[in-house]
Write an enzyme that holds these catalytic residues in place. Structure first.
Site, PDB file in Angstrom:
ATOM      1  N   ASP A 153       8.679  -2.646   8.161  1.00 36.95           N
ATOM      2  CA  ASP A 153       7.819  -2.020   7.166  1.00 36.95           C
ATOM      3  C   ASP A 153       8.292  -0.600   6.873  1.00 36.95           C
ATOM      4  OD1 ASP A 153       5.984  -3.960   6.450  1.00 36.95           O
ATOM      5  OD2 ASP A 153       4.692  -3.573   8.167  1.00 36.95           O
ATOM      6  N   GLN A 186       9.756   0.864  -1.563  1.00 29.71           N
ATOM      7  CA  GLN A 186       8.524   1.207  -2.267  1.00 29.71           C
ATOM      8  C   GLN A 186       8.852   1.743  -3.665  1.00 29.71           C
ATOM      9  OE1 GLN A 186       5.540   2.753   1.017  1.00 29.71           O
ATOM     10  NE2 GLN A 186       7.497   3.780   1.272  1.00 29.71           N
ATOM     11  N   ARG A 237      11.811  -6.684   0.689  1.00 29.33           N
ATOM     12  CA  ARG A 237      10.455  -6.722   0.145  1.00 29.33           C
ATOM     13  C   ARG A 237      10.254  -5.508  -0.748  1.00 29.33           C
ATOM     14  NH1 ARG A 237       6.282  -5.733   4.534  1.00 29.33           N
ATOM     15  NH2 ARG A 237       6.780  -7.862   5.172  1.00 29.33           N
ATOM     16  N   ALA A 276       1.871   2.776  -0.757  1.00 33.42           N
ATOM     17  CA  ALA A 276       0.452   3.054  -0.534  1.00 33.42           C
ATOM     18  C   ALA A 276       0.191   4.323   0.256  1.00 33.42           C
ATOM     19  CB  ALA A 276      -0.193   1.864   0.189  1.00 33.42           C
ATOM     20  N   HIS A 278       0.148  -8.163  -6.384  1.00 34.70           N
ATOM     21  CA  HIS A 278      -0.969  -9.011  -6.781  1.00 34.70           C
ATOM     22  C   HIS A 278      -1.220  -8.907  -8.280  1.00 34.70           C
ATOM     23  CE1 HIS A 278      -1.707  -7.530  -2.631  1.00 34.70           C
ATOM     24  NE2 HIS A 278      -1.917  -8.802  -2.404  1.00 34.70           N
ATOM     25  N   ARG A 286      -5.577   2.181   3.095  1.00 38.33           N
ATOM     26  CA  ARG A 286      -4.410   2.174   2.213  1.00 38.33           C
ATOM     27  C   ARG A 286      -4.442   1.004   1.259  1.00 38.33           C
ATOM     28  NH1 ARG A 286      -1.876   3.556   6.859  1.00 38.33           N
ATOM     29  NH2 ARG A 286      -0.930   1.492   7.074  1.00 38.33           N
TER      30      ARG A 286
END
Length: 330
Positions: free
Chosen positions: A156, A185, A206, A211, A249, A310
């Site tokens: 992450d 990000q 990813r 956030a 999303h 977050r």
């Protein structure tokens, strides 16, 4: 000011307030002791221990979804805490393997392992803040355990001050475990360049919006600018030779991703969508039934407060769920 601009400004202000609350111990105590908290948190966090995480993983896998699990914990200040987090991941991986949930699925190309269940690590939880070598050693042990079970690990990404350290550790881990996933990000101004460097054969990346509260010289602030950056980064990953993992999303970004996949001749098994546990579950199921690989990010553990705040900042519309929960408890 136009209505879209007003809406964007309001969202930015709300996000700032939520992120400020995430750092407030007073607000944390208030939320943790509120009567509704337990029921609300259940929607977003899969329990406090390995058993509950395993049960949730099984349920999602039976529904045709893939999973990445995060043992929540970021404020690691001692080597003992870091080692405890490592042991928790080793316990989780052993349980997943025993349950048959780490088996690779088809797809992803010859150079990429796409497992039913994998794990996501925050290096800060493994000691990064005070001993990078310890964090890397702990991460390597987890990667070794995952590889032995046929699954993978994703590192992450956290606030921008840790980006270089995380990518450096990732690079070293990939020498022995090339399937170790990266997270980038889109709200960081540097991310397009990072995408170009990581969009290589066998590379799992990813892409999320981001956030954490970041300064303007480091990160885009307006939601529209973040979305534009996300699409630019997505195009780079889709055009590259790696395996994009699109964490969003947003219906518009999902539709753009499907369009970009067609444009770059990517079949549905050559990239995946990722969504958070508890958010848009019907959409997760719909995409999976349409033939896409959909991976659900499943957090578990007792240190859920920072994660939850977050998620609210990332998508303030989630506040509506809390409102409904409050009303239903009256």
């Amino acid at each position: 000011m136009s209505r879209p601009a007003q809406a964007g400004y309001a969202a930015l202000m709300l996000r700032s307030v939520i992120l400020a609350a995430a750092r407030s111990q007073k607000v944390e105590r208030l939320v943790e002791t509120a009567p509704i908290s337990r029921d609300v948190v259940k929607r977003f966090v899969a329990g406090s221990g390995t058993g509950e995480a395993l049960a949730t993983t099984r349920q999602l896998a039976d529904a045709g979804l893939c999973i990445t699990l995060d043992n929540l914990g970021e404020d690691t200040l001692t080597a003992d805490q870091a080692n405890a987090t490592k042991e928790a991941y080793l316990e989780l991986l052993a349980a997943l393997g025993q349950a048959g949930l780490t088996a690779p699925k088809s797809g992803g190309g010859e150079a990429v392992t796409v497992a039913t269940a994998e794990v996501s690590l925050k290096l800060s939880a493994l000691g990064q803040a005070f001993d990078e070598q310890l964090a890397e050693k702990n991460a390597r042990e987890i990667c070794e355990a995952a590889a032995a079970l046929g699954t993978t690990v994703t590192l992450d990404m956290e606030d921008h001050t840790t980006t270089d350290s995380t990518l450096d550790i990732l690079s070293r881990l990939r020498r022995e475990h090339p399937g170790t996933g990266a997270v980038l990000q889109a709200y960081l101004r540097r991310t397009e360049g990072d995408c170009r460097e990581l969009a290589t054969a066998g590379s799992r990346v990813r892409l999320c919006k981001g956030a954490y509260k970041e300064p303007e010289h480091v990160a885009y602030q307006a939601p529209l600018e973040v979305d534009k950056s996300y699409v630019r980064c997505m195009n780079i990953l889709m055009a590259g030779e790696g395996y994009p993992m699109l964490a969003t999303h947003d219906p518009r970004l999902i539709a753009i991703a499907q369009d970009r996949a067609r444009w770059f001749d990517r079949s549905p098994d050559e990239f995946e969508f990722q969504m958070l546990y508890g958010i848009r579950p019907d959409e997760q199921t719909r995409l999976a039934r349409a033939g896409h690989t959909v991976r659900v990010y499943v957090p578990y553990g007792t240190e859920w407060y920072g994660y939850l705040m977050r998620r609210l900042a990332e998508r303030p519309a989630n506040l509506a769920f809390f409102g409904r929960a409050l009303i239903s408890k009256k």
